[in-house]
Motif scaffolding. Sequence first.
Motif, short mmCIF file in Angstrom:
data_model
loop_
_atom_site.label_atom_id
_atom_site.label_comp_id
_atom_site.label_asym_id
_atom_site.label_seq_id
_atom_site.Cartn_x
_atom_site.Cartn_y
_atom_site.Cartn_z
N LEU A 288 -26.40 56.77 14.34
CA LEU A 288 -26.09 55.90 13.29
C LEU A 288 -26.02 56.40 12.00
O LEU A 288 -24.87 55.82 11.24
N SER A 289 -26.06 57.83 11.90
CA SER A 289 -25.66 58.50 10.61
C SER A 289 -24.15 58.76 10.61
O SER A 289 -23.62 58.66 9.51
N PHE A 290 -23.84 58.91 11.83
CA PHE A 290 -22.35 59.25 12.23
C PHE A 290 -21.55 58.01 11.90
O PHE A 290 -20.33 57.89 11.44
N ALA A 291 -22.01 57.15 12.34
CA ALA A 291 -21.35 55.62 12.25
C ALA A 291 -21.22 55.16 10.84
O ALA A 291 -20.35 54.79 10.45
N THR A 292 -22.52 55.62 9.84
CA THR A 292 -22.28 55.35 8.69
C THR A 292 -21.08 55.85 7.93
O THR A 292 -20.56 55.16 7.09
N GLN A 293 -20.80 56.80 8.23
CA GLN A 293 -19.54 57.60 7.68
C GLN A 293 -18.18 56.75 8.07
O GLN A 293 -17.38 56.90 7.41
N VAL A 294 -18.14 55.94 9.24
CA VAL A 294 -17.00 55.04 9.37
C VAL A 294 -16.94 53.72 8.50
O VAL A 294 -15.90 53.40 7.87
N GLY A 295 -18.05 53.08 8.63
CA GLY A 295 -18.12 51.81 8.06
C GLY A 295 -19.43 50.96 8.54
O GLY A 295 -19.99 51.37 9.34
N PRO A 296 -19.66 49.88 7.73
CA PRO A 296 -20.70 48.90 8.05
C PRO A 296 -20.71 48.12 9.36
O PRO A 296 -21.66 48.15 10.20
N LEU B 158 -21.91 47.70 15.17
CA LEU B 158 -21.66 47.57 16.75
C LEU B 158 -22.62 48.61 17.41
O LEU B 158 -23.04 48.13 18.48
N VAL B 159 -22.74 49.75 17.01
CA VAL B 159 -23.47 50.72 17.47
C VAL B 159 -24.93 50.39 17.60
O VAL B 159 -25.62 50.55 18.71
N GLU B 160 -25.41 49.75 16.54
CA GLU B 160 -26.79 49.07 16.63
C GLU B 160 -26.98 48.02 17.73
O GLU B 160 -28.15 48.03 18.64
#
Length: 414
Positions: A315-323, A328-330
């Motif tokens: 989730l930390s890496f996904a945050t760098q891309v966008g909400p 989607l990851v969650e």
Amino acid sequence: MVLWEEYRAADPHGYGYSRFCDLYREFERRLSPVMRQHHVAGDKVFVDYSGKKIGIVDPATGEVRDAEIFVAVLGASNYTYAEARWSEGLADWIGAHVNTLAFLGGAPKLLVCDNLRAGVTAACRYEPGINRTYQEMAAHYGAAVLPTRVRRPRDKAKVEVAVLIVERFILARLRNRRFLSLGELNEAIREVLGDLNARLMRRLGASRREFFDTIDRPALLTLPAQPYAYAEWRRCRVAPDYHIEVHGHFYSVPSRLIREVVEARITDTTIEVFHAGRRVAAHPRSALKRRHTTTPEHMPSAHRRYASWTPARILSFATQVGPSTVALVETIMRTKPHPEQGFRACLGILRLAKTYGEVRLEAACQRGLTIGARSYGSIASILKMGLDRAFHDTAAPEVAPVLHANIRGRGYYH
């Protein structure tokens, strides 16, 4: 007299008793000479098991289980020790030695044993093989192990006599008593053993204890601060998953040792692994069967990187891309029976940013959420077809079913 009676029973017309004695004395003169052994103070402790056993009654079932009697004696003073053990196995053999040296309050230079399997792995007149645990225990106390020659009881005549004395003086006195535990039996042995060592030896004019205090005790080596902790050695072959099995549990070793033979040193609390004489791993001992204890440093770099992923880190890496990417990851991890089952899909989606960039990946994730596409294949299809560019993020909801059907019809939706 006994031999003559047996002889006359077999041959009633044979020699009379006096002639038999004359012939027997002539026979004795032809026997090989016996060397008198000189025992140096504090030099040797002779150890062996008695041939006779004592039964212990299980108070719950009434079953009788025989206990072995371990005997040790100092060469110079004849100071004797005895205790009961359940078996002649390695653990009981080592435990009896540790208790013997604690009883003596010091260690000898040599431990003289028979060719018992627990102590000697290969009986040989010239280079006997010593059990590694037994050798390690002796070294802990600064002593060495000296096995006797095979089938040469005269090499350990001292302990042979001590065994007879223990059987006649201790076991004979306890033969009519009923014991319900090993501890109870050993307590009784200690009481009678004290009398044996304090008893006056008529020919020598002093007791074993007196000789021990004046001859052997001053010459014994000082005991180490901690008694020897029993350790078992076992040879193991490293499996392809860089683990070895010890008592049903799996412990990791460096992955470079896959398929190599290593030696595991097993104590009550730790497992140490040695290769070519060097320690390569150490783990706390676990009683859990069919489980794994793994040190990250033992893993190959690729395995280490994969094992380090957690839901929070993804989730930390996904945050760098966008909400939208975070959402989607969650969603992917939440819809799986276990979050780890969605790790690969999430990692694959995040790696698409290297090819298409974070902006396009964020738009594709938003589009995927809109149409219910929740897999790596779906997001990769959206990016490959450029559908993240074909529509604005604010596309009308009625467009979503058309896009969904488009992707499914082209075979890109998974």
